[in-house]
Design an enzyme around this catalytic site. Structure first.
Site, PDB file in Angstrom:
ATOM      1  N   LYS A 126       8.854   6.058   5.749  1.00 60.47           N
ATOM      2  CA  LYS A 126       8.842   4.812   4.917  1.00 60.47           C
ATOM      3  C   LYS A 126       9.963   3.759   6.571  1.00 60.47           C
ATOM      4  O   LYS A 126       8.926   2.737   6.848  1.00 60.47           O
ATOM      5  CB  LYS A 126       9.625   4.584   3.882  1.00 60.47           C
ATOM      6  CG  LYS A 126       8.916   4.919   2.972  1.00 60.47           C
ATOM      7  CD  LYS A 126       7.265   3.499   2.552  1.00 60.47           C
ATOM      8  CE  LYS A 126       6.819   4.064   1.158  1.00 60.47           C
ATOM      9  NZ  LYS A 126       5.421   3.337   0.617  1.00 60.47           N
ATOM     10  N   ARG A 149       2.107  10.213 -15.519  1.00 56.08           N
ATOM     11  CA  ARG A 149       2.905  10.718 -14.254  1.00 56.08           C
ATOM     12  C   ARG A 149       4.285  11.369 -15.693  1.00 56.08           C
ATOM     13  O   ARG A 149       6.293  10.806 -15.461  1.00 56.08           O
ATOM     14  CB  ARG A 149       4.019  10.006 -13.556  1.00 56.08           C
ATOM     15  CG  ARG A 149       2.577   9.732 -12.837  1.00 56.08           C
ATOM     16  CD  ARG A 149       2.757   8.875 -11.809  1.00 56.08           C
ATOM     17  NE  ARG A 149       2.664   8.626 -10.752  1.00 56.08           N
ATOM     18  CZ  ARG A 149       2.381   7.891  -9.762  1.00 56.08           C
ATOM     19  NH1 ARG A 149       3.935   7.393  -9.229  1.00 56.08           N
ATOM     20  NH2 ARG A 149       1.290   7.610  -8.842  1.00 56.08           N
ATOM     21  N   TYR A 165       9.451  11.381   2.666  1.00 61.55           N
ATOM     22  CA  TYR A 165       9.237  10.183   1.783  1.00 61.55           C
ATOM     23  C   TYR A 165      10.106   9.087   2.858  1.00 61.55           C
ATOM     24  O   TYR A 165       9.507   7.561   3.143  1.00 61.55           O
ATOM     25  CB  TYR A 165       9.341   9.832   1.169  1.00 61.55           C
ATOM     26  CG  TYR A 165       9.211   9.226   0.179  1.00 61.55           C
ATOM     27  CD1 TYR A 165       8.085   8.555  -0.281  1.00 61.55           C
ATOM     28  CD2 TYR A 165       9.783   7.991  -0.207  1.00 61.55           C
ATOM     29  CE1 TYR A 165       7.784   6.768  -1.255  1.00 61.55           C
ATOM     30  CE2 TYR A 165      10.369   6.865  -0.545  1.00 61.55           C
ATOM     31  CZ  TYR A 165       8.937   6.311  -1.212  1.00 61.55           C
ATOM     32  OH  TYR A 165       8.421   5.471  -1.837  1.00 61.55           O
ATOM     33  N   LEU A 222       1.228  -1.494  -0.220  1.00 58.31           N
ATOM     34  CA  LEU A 222       0.400   0.097   0.117  1.00 58.31           C
ATOM     35  C   LEU A 222       0.754   1.341  -0.443  1.00 58.31           C
ATOM     36  O   LEU A 222       1.779   1.329   0.975  1.00 58.31           O
ATOM     37  CB  LEU A 222      -0.537  -0.380   1.299  1.00 58.31           C
ATOM     38  CG  LEU A 222      -1.359   1.060   1.614  1.00 58.31           C
ATOM     39  CD1 LEU A 222      -2.829   0.862   0.200  1.00 58.31           C
ATOM     40  CD2 LEU A 222      -2.832   1.320   2.685  1.00 58.31           C
ATOM     41  N   GLY A 223       0.491   2.136  -0.995  1.00 58.34           N
ATOM     42  CA  GLY A 223       1.162   3.486  -0.879  1.00 58.34           C
ATOM     43  C   GLY A 223       0.406   4.212  -1.970  1.00 58.34           C
ATOM     44  O   GLY A 223      -0.186   4.072  -2.662  1.00 58.34           O
ATOM     45  N   LEU A 269      11.078   1.390  -8.464  1.00 57.84           N
ATOM     46  CA  LEU A 269      10.595   0.589  -9.321  1.00 57.84           C
ATOM     47  C   LEU A 269      10.007   1.097 -10.785  1.00 57.84           C
ATOM     48  O   LEU A 269       9.426   2.602 -11.243  1.00 57.84           O
ATOM     49  CB  LEU A 269       8.370   0.450  -8.833  1.00 57.84           C
ATOM     50  CG  LEU A 269       8.611   0.342  -7.540  1.00 57.84           C
ATOM     51  CD1 LEU A 269       7.478   0.541  -6.232  1.00 57.84           C
ATOM     52  CD2 LEU A 269       9.025  -1.385  -6.948  1.00 57.84           C
TER      53      LEU A 269
END
Length: 170
Positions: free
Chosen positions: A81, A112, A77, A26-27, A104
């Site tokens: 995390k 984007r 960020y 999830l993010g 990723l």
């Protein structure tokens, strides 16, 4: 598959019952959710889901985090995390595996442009330095499954990008 309202996650505790393993990817992004929304999704929702999973009998929790995660970081960020990694570990799973992938590589439906440019560059860099700067999401997914199938002695195991590449190829 159960669809839950993360704002009322406690009302969906039954969806977390009876699972030996929990996977969490999830993010969101700060650009999409704002700073407060990012913290709520990436830290608070994940920590609450981990708590519910543990209460429901989950023994092994697998969390996708990020390279550079650090609860003391100046960068929101990486700090969030790191904080969520600590919160998930504190839940007390029999086993907890944390994956810290680099950038990723994936195809997104939303536009984007800057991320697309970065992915093109990092995709090319992967030919020269295959495990240094990026990882395909498929490799991360395979590594997540493989870490559950390969027993380890550690209560908490952290896999950095190179290890994710190696395990994702196994």
């Amino acid at each position: 598959q159960a669809v839950v309202d993360f704002e009322r996650l406690g009302e969906h505790a039954a969806a977390f019952q009876g699972h030996d393993v929990g996977f969490c990817c999830l993010g969101t992004t700060r650009a999409k959710a704002g700073a407060d929304g990012f913290v709520r999704v990436d830290r608070d929702y994940v920590a609450r889901a981990a708590e519910l999973a543990r209460a429901g009998g989950c023994e092994h929790f697998v969390l996708q985090s990020s390279r550079g995660a650090n609860a003391q970081s100046r960068f929101l960020y990486l700090r969030v995390k790191g904080e969520v990694e600590n919160l998930v570990q504190a839940v007390g799973f029999d086993r907890c595996t944390i994956l810290r992938p680099a950038v990723l590589l994936c195809k997104r439906q939303e536009s984007r442009p800057m991320e697309w440019i970065a992915q093109q560059f990092l995709g090319a860099m992967a030919w020269v330095f295959p495990t240094a700067y990026s990882v395909p999401v498929e490799t991360v997914a395979r590594a997540m499954v493989a870490c559950v199938l390969q027993p380890h002695e550690e209560k908490v195991k952290v896999l950095e990008n190179r290890a994710i590449h190696e395990l994702g190829k196994a």
